[in-house]
Write an enzyme that holds these catalytic residues in place. Structure first.
Site, PDB file in Angstrom:
ATOM      1  N   ASP A 105      30.186  48.154  38.378  1.00 25.96           N
ATOM      2  CA  ASP A 105      31.249  49.099  38.034  1.00 25.96           C
ATOM      3  C   ASP A 105      31.432  50.092  39.197  1.00 25.96           C
ATOM      4  OD1 ASP A 105      33.103  50.308  36.323  1.00 25.96           O
ATOM      5  OD2 ASP A 105      31.600  51.633  35.422  1.00 25.96           O
ATOM      6  N   ASP A 135      35.917  49.776  44.483  1.00 21.32           N
ATOM      7  CA  ASP A 135      36.821  50.878  44.140  1.00 21.32           C
ATOM      8  C   ASP A 135      37.139  51.694  45.390  1.00 21.32           C
ATOM      9  OD1 ASP A 135      38.270  52.943  43.202  1.00 21.32           O
ATOM     10  OD2 ASP A 135      36.794  53.650  41.743  1.00 21.32           O
ATOM     11  N   HIS A 144      38.043  59.153  32.929  1.00 19.31           N
ATOM     12  CA  HIS A 144      36.627  58.986  32.610  1.00 19.31           C
ATOM     13  C   HIS A 144      36.061  60.192  31.857  1.00 19.31           C
ATOM     14  CE1 HIS A 144      36.964  56.043  35.985  1.00 19.31           C
ATOM     15  NE2 HIS A 144      36.275  55.334  35.127  1.00 19.31           N
ATOM     16  N   GLY A 145      35.044  59.950  31.052  1.00 17.70           N
ATOM     17  CA  GLY A 145      34.345  61.041  30.390  1.00 17.70           C
ATOM     18  C   GLY A 145      34.834  61.304  28.975  1.00 17.70           C
ATOM     19  N   HIS A 169      40.177  51.340  32.787  1.00 19.01           N
ATOM     20  CA  HIS A 169      38.970  52.176  32.816  1.00 19.01           C
ATOM     21  C   HIS A 169      39.177  53.362  31.873  1.00 19.01           C
ATOM     22  CE1 HIS A 169      36.567  50.668  36.325  1.00 19.01           C
ATOM     23  NE2 HIS A 169      37.633  49.879  36.337  1.00 19.01           N
ATOM     24  N   ASN A 191      37.126  49.198  29.606  1.00 19.64           N
ATOM     25  CA  ASN A 191      35.832  49.789  29.971  1.00 19.64           C
ATOM     26  C   ASN A 191      35.429  50.921  29.037  1.00 19.64           C
ATOM     27  OD1 ASN A 191      36.042  48.150  32.202  1.00 19.64           O
ATOM     28  ND2 ASN A 191      35.662  49.766  33.685  1.00 19.64           N
TER      29      ASN A 191
END
Ligand code: G3H
Ligand code: 13P
Ligand code: ZN
Length: 312
Positions: A83, A105, A181-182, A214, A257
């Site tokens: 990842d 990435d 994210h998060g 993601h 994800n």
């Protein structure tokens, strides 16, 4: 079955209008929780390790834990994925050590540089039978040690995707359509909405090509509540509504994800058990509750969000 790449999984998922869950793994209990759920629901699965996970657990342990799952569930298609690989060397290390899929990435780099790095990884990985995911556009939030501020994030430009895929030979593409994210994805009081118009434009330009999302945790409020009522302090944690993920899965999105939701489940289990049993000091006592939460969350995702049950 040995570890598989994602090629076959994505082809079937695209055609069947569902998505494969890519869950982050950091330790044994997380691997067990995810794979037990996948086994019981007969679902293909992607286990993914970030740079942080490889540093925490040691990559050798992670590969062996995943190999243990393969041995226990030989009928299950399982892919082991890197990842957010930051550079060629990290991707090469994973290709060389048994991963079947890697993400390079370079999304924070200029377009031409992203193409150049991605192509280098693709050439190496394909020569070793490994598939590659890359990213166009940037998500807000925390990716390993890199914190992308909200203002610095940018949606994927659909005009770029054909040139990127054709000139890199990449196998799947992560795009930015409003996830991040998060556990703090949207401001309280706002209406969380993904940009399905961008996804549609991408889909039109890349027919049949697998897209990756993601930052797709939904931040289940029941676990946030358990954490907060047992000494935690997660304020205004908000995730992506599950119906929007379900819709994305029915479109070109073949990989979704999820990491933060598993973290919440594990933490809720541990906090609750410790609060309820102050005399407990056997780690198995609280880790097994966290592991069960991970299993429950993954089972729910497979059945009610991804639609990957009975597809193994
Ligand atoms: O995309 C980020 C994942 O949630 C991995 O997080 O880098 O803290 O392991 P991590
Ligand atoms: P979440 O933080 O939403 O779980 O996203 C995880 C992820 O995208 C891992 O690459
Ligand atoms: Zn990610």
């Amino acid at each position: 079955m040995a570890l598989v790449t994602t090629t076959e999984m994505f082809k079937k998922a695209y055609e069947g209008g569902y998505a494969i869950g890519a869950f982050n793994v950091n330790n044994m209990e997380i691997v067990q929780g995810i794979t037990e759920a996948a086994h019981e629901l007969n679902s293909p699965i992607i286990l993914q390790a970030s740079a942080g996970a490889r540093k925490y657990a040691n990559s050798v342990y992670l590969v062996k834990l995943v190999e243990a799952a393969i041995e226990l569930y030989p009928e299950l298609p399982i892919a082991l994925h890197l990842d957010h690989g930051a550079d060629f060397q990290t991707c090469k290390d994973c290709v060389d050590s048994g991963f079947t899929s890697v993400m390079i990435d370079a999304s924070s780099k200029p377009f031409e540089e992203n193409i150049e790095i991605t192509k280098k990884v693709v050439d190496y990985a394909h020569a070793h039978g490994v598939v590659v995911e890359a990213e166009l556009g940037t998500l807000a939030g925390i990716e390993d040690d890199v914190k992308v501020e909200e203002g610095a994030s940018s949606y994927t430009n659909p005009e770029d995707v054909q040139e990127f895929v054709n000139s890199t030979g990449v196998d799947s593409l992560a795009i930015a359509i409003g996830t991040s994210h998060g556990a703090y994805k949207f401001k309280p009081g706002t209406d969380p909405k993904l940009r399905f118009d961008i996804l549609e434009e991408v889909e039109k330009r890349l027919p049949g090509f697998p897209i990756v999302l993601h930052g797709s945790s939904s931040v289940p409020q029941e676990y946030v509540k358990i954490i907060n009522s047992n000494g935690g302090a997660l304020k205004d944690a908000i995730g992506v509504p599950e119906d929007q993920l379900r819709k994305a899965a029915s479109m070109a999105v073949c990989k979704i994800n999820i990491d933060s939701d598993l973290r919440l489940g594990m933490t809720a289990g541990i906090r609750q058990t410790m609060a309820e049993q102050p005399d407990l000091f056997d780690p198995r006592g609280y880790l097994k509750v966290g592991r069960q939460n991970v299993k429950d969350i993954v089972a729910h995702k497979i059945k009610d969000v991804l639609g990957s049950d009975n597809k193994a």
